[in-house]
Enzyme design. Structure first.
Site, PDB file in Angstrom:
ATOM      1  N   ASP A 106      -9.060  -9.799   9.455  1.00 33.66           N
ATOM      2  CA  ASP A 106      -8.846  -8.265   8.331  1.00 33.66           C
ATOM      3  C   ASP A 106      -9.886  -7.526   8.881  1.00 33.66           C
ATOM      4  OD1 ASP A 106      -6.233  -6.424   7.445  1.00 33.66           O
ATOM      5  OD2 ASP A 106      -7.670  -6.547   5.934  1.00 33.66           O
ATOM      6  N   CYS A 133       1.009  -7.564  11.679  1.00 34.79           N
ATOM      7  CA  CYS A 133       1.537  -7.917  13.039  1.00 34.79           C
ATOM      8  C   CYS A 133       0.520  -9.592  13.233  1.00 34.79           C
ATOM      9  CB  CYS A 133       0.512  -7.062  14.393  1.00 34.79           C
ATOM     10  SG  CYS A 133       1.565  -5.324  13.931  1.00 34.79           S
ATOM     11  N   LYS A 153      -9.145  -2.473   1.627  1.00 30.36           N
ATOM     12  CA  LYS A 153      -9.392  -1.063   2.461  1.00 30.36           C
ATOM     13  C   LYS A 153     -10.253   0.735   2.097  1.00 30.36           C
ATOM     14  CE  LYS A 153      -5.913  -3.238   4.674  1.00 30.36           C
ATOM     15  NZ  LYS A 153      -6.171  -4.521   6.190  1.00 30.36           N
ATOM     16  N   HIS A 196     -10.495  -2.606  12.008  1.00 34.26           N
ATOM     17  CA  HIS A 196      -9.574  -3.327  10.890  1.00 34.26           C
ATOM     18  C   HIS A 196      -8.988  -4.285  12.172  1.00 34.26           C
ATOM     19  CE1 HIS A 196      -5.051  -3.405   9.645  1.00 34.26           C
ATOM     20  NE2 HIS A 196      -5.875  -4.102   8.833  1.00 34.26           N
ATOM     21  N   TYR A 249      -1.481  -3.410  -7.276  1.00 38.74           N
ATOM     22  CA  TYR A 249      -1.228  -4.290  -5.290  1.00 38.74           C
ATOM     23  C   TYR A 249      -3.063  -4.120  -3.776  1.00 38.74           C
ATOM     24  CZ  TYR A 249       1.739  -7.044  -2.563  1.00 38.74           C
ATOM     25  OH  TYR A 249       1.784  -8.500  -1.674  1.00 38.74           O
ATOM     26  N   ARG A 286       1.007  -1.142  -0.258  1.00 39.71           N
ATOM     27  CA  ARG A 286       0.076   0.182  -0.345  1.00 39.71           C
ATOM     28  C   ARG A 286       0.391   1.201  -0.110  1.00 39.71           C
ATOM     29  NH1 ARG A 286      -1.988   0.215   4.478  1.00 39.71           N
ATOM     30  NH2 ARG A 286      -1.247  -1.374   5.586  1.00 39.71           N
ATOM     31  N   SER A 299      -1.481  -3.928   9.964  1.00 36.46           N
ATOM     32  CA  SER A 299      -0.887  -4.860   9.212  1.00 36.46           C
ATOM     33  C   SER A 299      -0.095  -5.589   9.471  1.00 36.46           C
ATOM     34  CB  SER A 299      -1.228  -3.377   7.593  1.00 36.46           C
ATOM     35  OG  SER A 299      -1.683  -3.032   7.319  1.00 36.46           O
ATOM     36  N   ARG A 343       2.512 -12.200  -0.665  1.00 38.48           N
ATOM     37  CA  ARG A 343       0.762 -12.439  -0.179  1.00 38.48           C
ATOM     38  C   ARG A 343       0.051 -13.793  -1.050  1.00 38.48           C
ATOM     39  NH1 ARG A 343      -1.549  -8.853   3.653  1.00 38.48           N
ATOM     40  NH2 ARG A 343       0.413  -6.991   4.091  1.00 38.48           N
TER      41      ARG A 343
HETATM   42  O1  SAT Z   1      -2.490  -4.891   0.780  1.00 42.12           O
HETATM   43  S1  SAT Z   1      -3.460  -4.984   2.328  1.00 42.12           S
HETATM   44  O2  SAT Z   1      -4.346  -3.241   2.879  1.00 42.12           O
HETATM   45  O3  SAT Z   1      -4.202  -5.429   1.805  1.00 42.12           O
HETATM   46  C1  SAT Z   1      -2.862  -5.619   2.862  1.00 42.12           C
HETATM   47  C2  SAT Z   1      -2.786  -4.613   4.193  1.00 42.12           C
HETATM   48  O4  SAT Z   1      -1.664  -3.903   4.680  1.00 42.12           O
HETATM   49  O5  SAT Z   1      -2.919  -4.746   5.787  1.00 42.12           O
HETATM   50 MN    MN Z   2      -5.849  -5.171   7.183  1.00 42.86          MN
END
Ligand code: SAT
Ligand code: MN
Length: 581
Positions: free
Chosen positions: A275, A250, A206, A226, A197, A69, A248, A364
């Site tokens: 998530d 963690c 998000k 979140h 991405y 991100r 994110s 991922r």
């Molecule tokens: O790239 S994402 O936002 O989908 C994953 C994340 O940062 O938790």
């Molecule tokens: Mn996340």
């Protein structure tokens, strides 16, 4: 096509602007997914992984400058800057629209425009919300199929209900200088350009389910968070559901799929989500939650038989891998998986340790949640699941105890607002710096944090059955930089204490910063954590906390007049208690 007039008009306008060669309406079928994957393979965006060990699994290598991100290029475009708040980058809607329009002009020439109607949440749930993502990325179509309820049924719901979130996405030329993720919460609209991405491109995630949904949730009286959602079932068959907010990368996915250690025979963890969590107070006064997603977009590195066996078990068929390495026999590989040496790194070059990790640290996997061995069919329940406890947690080497319970809802809101964490590879910035990340929503709250805390405080007293709020920290390190708590499956012991507290079965040590476990109440049977380490994990360093609470006060004040008095009063209460201690 569709009978929905506004949708049809919007697609027409977008097509006029972006000039695609074709327009394709996604129906969400399995056949369509397979055909899309093969098309992407022909385009060079997918390559098939070993069909014997990983049937129907695909590898995608993103552009090397497009791997996470981009918070510095993500904007919330409200009419008034104060409504976006200091927690967001802001641009006037007019300026943002003009900028995006110039980027979108003709950007889909030679490409197909895909229309993806999707539903966030169970297709028949009153808590669910729909959107339509328009994209020129076949990769996005494939991912959206796994991550959302996408296609025909979603379109039917949109036609029935009328409303939907508009999301326009183009990969453009992937030039980082021409990359923007814009949100128009007042118009329920998202515009994304220049990235393919994850959270930049899968707009249901998000952008919709957090930034836009949090804005809607505030005006409609619910919460878009979140958070993972898991169920803990006791040997007697009683299930408590817990929602947990962590930044994110963690360990949300690992926690959501935890396998209890040996001594917890007969206990079972159920996974509802890893998530995002949408919650609303039900008629019975309890908080009911759904996972708006239908899949996992998890961090690959570190996923292994000892850290998350459930994740590993769901990844050997029908999955997408992004930016992982591959072995000689074309199996996906990442750091921490096992001791094989990969043949090819995430960029597609022969693996050479001198070039850094083989898999990108933010590589991922994408997989449908039904493939998870701990998946609960309650994830499909239209009413959601009732939440017993909310858990906040960050990545903190020092200071913050392993677990503590808040004194009250108000104190819990302060705990959430005070969250801080060391940054991870999930964002493109520097890794390992401590920053405040209230409720793990710093990158995702679609409006001013001051208003957000006020919204959280507004639930205080609405019912006596609201979830208990806790704070955990799995990441404490000793003087040698070694983790003090074993983590992973052993976190079950902390969940166990949390549930015992919810059920009023154990007492606690009341301290100014929260209620901590009494010695002996945390079940340590079967693990050896030295007594001194355990003591340190549950210690309250009053002097250091006085400093921390004063920093928290300054942070809250940095939101100016929007910071509610209620949270300031709570900070003051804790601060005074620390002074007396
Ligand atoms: O790239 S994402 O936002 O989908 C994953 C994340 O940062 O938790
Ligand atoms: Mn996340």
């Amino acid at each position: 096509m569709t009978t929905h007039r506004a949708l049809k008009d919007w697609i027409g306008k977008v097509a006029e602007l972006t000039q695609p060669d074709d327009i394709y309406w996604c129906n969400g079928s399995v056949e369509e997914y397979d055909a899309m994957a093969e098309k992407l393979e022909a385009e060079g965006g997918f390559s098939r992984l070993n069909p014997e060990t990983h049937p129907n699994c695909w590898l995608h290598r993103s552009d090397p400058t497009d791997v996470a991100r981009v918070e510095h290029l993500t904007f919330v475009c409200t009419s008034k800057q104060e409504d976006a708040g200091p927690n967001n980058n802001w641009m006037t809607p007019g300026k943002a629209r003009a900028k995006m329009e110039s980027l979108y002009k003709g950007c889909m020439k030679g490409r197909t425009l895909y229309v993806i109607p999707y539903c966030m949440g169970p297709i028949d749930s009153p808590l669910s919300r729909c959107g339509v993502e328009v994209t020129d990325s076949t990769y996005v179509v494939c991912n959206m199929k796994l991550m959302t309820r996408m296609g025909k049924q979603a379109l039917q719901r949109i036609e029935r209900e009328g409303s939907f979130i508009k999301g326009l996405h183009s990969v453009g030329d992937l030039n980082p200088d021409r990359r923007f993720i814009m949100h128009f919460p007042e118009d329920l609209e998202i515009q994304s350009f220049g990235s393919g991405y994850g959270g930049n491109a899968l707009l249901g995630k998000k952008c919709h389910a957090l930034r836009i949904a949090s804005y809607q949730a505030r005006s409609e009286g619910w919460l878009a968070e979140h958070m993972l959602i898991l169920g803990v079932e006791s040997p007697e068959g009683k299930i408590h559901y817990i929602a947990g907010a962590f930044p994110s990368a963690c360990g949300k996915t690992n926690l959501a799929m935890l396998i209890p250690p040996q001594i917890y025979k007969g206990w079972k963890i159920w996974t509802i989500g890893d998530d995002i969590c949408w919650m609303r107070v039900g008629e019975d006064g309890r908080m009911w939650a759904i996972n708006p997603e239908s899949g996992f977009f998890g961090v690959a590195p570190g996923t292994a038989a000892n850290t998350n066996p459930n994740a590993l078990a769901m990844l050997d068929h029908d999955a997408i891998f992004t930016n992982v390495a591959v072995t000689e026999d074309n199996q996906p590989w990442w750091e921490g998986l096992d001791d094989r040496v990969p043949a090819t790194d995430w960029k597609g070059n022969p693996y050479n340790p001198e070039n850094g990790p083989a898999a990108h640290p933010n590589s991922r996997f994408t997989v449908h949640m039904s493939q998870c061995p701990s998946y609960s069919d309650k994830a499909e329940a239209p009413a959601g699941v009732p939440i017993s406890a909310i858990v906040f947690g960050g990545r903190r080497e020092r200071l913050v105890p392993l677990v503590m319970e808040s004194h009250s809802w108000r104190h819990g809101v302060l705990m959430g607002a005070s969250m801080a964490s060391e940054t991870t590879a999930a964002n493109i910035d520097e890794v390992g710096v401590v920053r405040r990340d209230p409720m793990a929503m710093k990158p995702f709250c679609g409006y001013n944090f001051g208003d957000y805390w006020k919204h959280w405080m507004s639930f205080d007293g609405v019912s006596d059955k609201l979830p208990e709020i806790f704070h955990v920290n799995w990441f404490r390190k000793d003087a040698n930089g070694k983790f003090m708590w074993p983590g992973f499956g052993e976190n079950m012991r902390v969940l166990d204490w949390i549930i015992k507290r919810c059920e009023g079965k154990v007492g606690s040590l009341d301290t100014p910063i929260g209620n901590l476990p009494l010695p002996g109440d945390l079940n340590l049977e079967g693990i050896t954590v030295p007594a001194a380490t355990m003591e340190a994990l549950l210690e309250v360093d009053t002097a250091a906390w006085r400093e921390e609470i004063s920093e928290i006060g300054k942070y809250l004040d940095s939101f100016g007049a929007r910071t509610p008095e209620s949270i300031k009063a709570e900070q003051k209460r804790v601060s005074e208690a620390l002074t007396r201690a």
